[in-house]
Design an enzyme around this catalytic site. Sequence first.
Site, short mmCIF file in Angstrom:
data_model
loop_
_atom_site.label_atom_id
_atom_site.label_comp_id
_atom_site.label_asym_id
_atom_site.label_seq_id
_atom_site.Cartn_x
_atom_site.Cartn_y
_atom_site.Cartn_z
N LYS A 239 0.83 -1.22 0.00
CA LYS A 239 0.00 0.00 0.00
C LYS A 239 0.87 1.27 0.00
CE LYS A 239 -2.25 -0.92 3.84
NZ LYS A 239 -1.60 -2.17 4.23
N ARG B 183 -9.66 1.22 8.67
CA ARG B 183 -9.29 -0.14 9.04
C ARG B 183 -10.40 -0.82 9.83
NH1 ARG B 183 -3.34 0.88 8.90
NH2 ARG B 183 -2.17 -1.01 9.28
N ARG C 44 11.73 -5.23 4.74
CA ARG C 44 11.62 -3.87 4.20
C ARG C 44 12.27 -2.81 5.09
NH1 ARG C 44 5.04 -2.89 4.65
NH2 ARG C 44 5.00 -2.56 6.90
N ARG D 65 11.20 -0.37 10.64
CA ARG D 65 10.17 -0.16 11.65
C ARG D 65 10.25 -1.19 12.76
NH1 ARG D 65 4.64 0.50 8.32
NH2 ARG D 65 3.91 -0.62 10.16
N ARG E 63 -0.64 -8.22 13.30
CA ARG E 63 -1.18 -7.22 12.38
C ARG E 63 -2.02 -7.90 11.29
NH1 ARG E 63 4.27 -4.57 10.91
NH2 ARG E 63 3.09 -3.33 9.43
P1 AMP Z 1 0.81 0.87 9.02
O1 AMP Z 1 1.96 1.83 8.85
O2 AMP Z 1 -0.37 1.24 8.18
O3 AMP Z 1 1.24 -0.57 8.85
O4 AMP Z 1 0.32 1.02 10.52
C1 AMP Z 1 1.18 0.72 11.62
C2 AMP Z 1 0.36 0.57 12.87
O5 AMP Z 1 -0.31 1.81 13.17
C3 AMP Z 1 -0.75 -0.46 12.81
O6 AMP Z 1 -0.29 -1.77 13.09
C4 AMP Z 1 -1.72 0.07 13.87
O7 AMP Z 1 -1.26 -0.21 15.18
C5 AMP Z 1 -1.61 1.58 13.68
N1 AMP Z 1 -2.59 2.08 12.69
C6 AMP Z 1 -2.33 2.65 11.47
N2 AMP Z 1 -3.46 3.02 10.85
C7 AMP Z 1 -4.47 2.67 11.69
C8 AMP Z 1 -5.88 2.76 11.60
N3 AMP Z 1 -6.50 3.27 10.52
N4 AMP Z 1 -6.61 2.30 12.66
C9 AMP Z 1 -6.01 1.78 13.76
N5 AMP Z 1 -4.69 1.64 13.89
C10 AMP Z 1 -3.92 2.09 12.87
#
Ligand code: AMP
Length: 227
Positions: free
Chosen positions: A22, A97, A136, A170, A181
């Site tokens: 994404k 989400r 990554r 990360r 996740r």
């Molecule tokens: P990402 O960078 O999109 O993989 O997000 C990293 C982490 O941020 C996720 O595992 C969640 O803990 C939190 N997170 C990101 N976007 C959301 C969302 N829309 N709703 C809830 N938690 C989020």
Amino acid sequence: MTTDVMTRPAVLILLGPPGAGKGTQARMLEESFGLVQLSTGDLLRAAVAAGTEAGKAAKSVMESGGLVSDEIVIAILRDRLAEPDCAKGVILDGFPRTAVQAEALDALLSETGQKINAAISLEVDDDAMVTRVAGRYTCAGCGEGYHDTFKQPQKAGTCDKCGSTEMKRRADDNAETVASRLAAYHEQTAPLITYYGDKGVLQKIDAMGQIDEVANGLAAIVKTAAP
Ligand code: AMP
């Protein structure tokens, strides 16, 4: 000034589990179409780094691989959407989400007369996701994404885009957290595929291929959905 249908800023949503690509694809669409990538993950990581109240509340949840509360995420997204650059059109990466977030997004967009042009589901095999996520890293200077196997910089350790030699990984990109996740994705986010299907804006794309192949498929969808 009234905004007619043709001039409304585009709203695109990228759906998919961690590792589906994404972020990579959103950055490419941002460059090709002049849209703004809105990643709630990036916004939350910035809040954690800045030590804001929202960041303090989100930190441990993010480390465990769970979802941050709808209240916090919706507030962060609402503030970011109100910034002037979003008038160019946005690609939502990692939001919504949950069903509550999807409904909150509908309400936010209806306030400004906007609509979702397309919700694009990046379809991938779960088995491949752990390898993808674990390998990554990103450039600390400009955020360009790289991968140990799939996308190395031309000169090892140096960013192709900005020349920085500082790369970062990360904290939540480890096998254990990725499993949590992925579980959160299947339980809470995958049902949104039906939600957007019912609204008639869902598009699916096979995201197991090469980055450029997926990007070409996505670009074709965007050209049609947000001309
Ligand atoms: P990402 O960078 O999109 O993989 O997000 C990293 C982490 O941020 C996720 O595992 C969640 O803990 C939190 N997170 C990101 N976007 C959301 C969302 N829309 N709703 C809830 N938690 C989020």
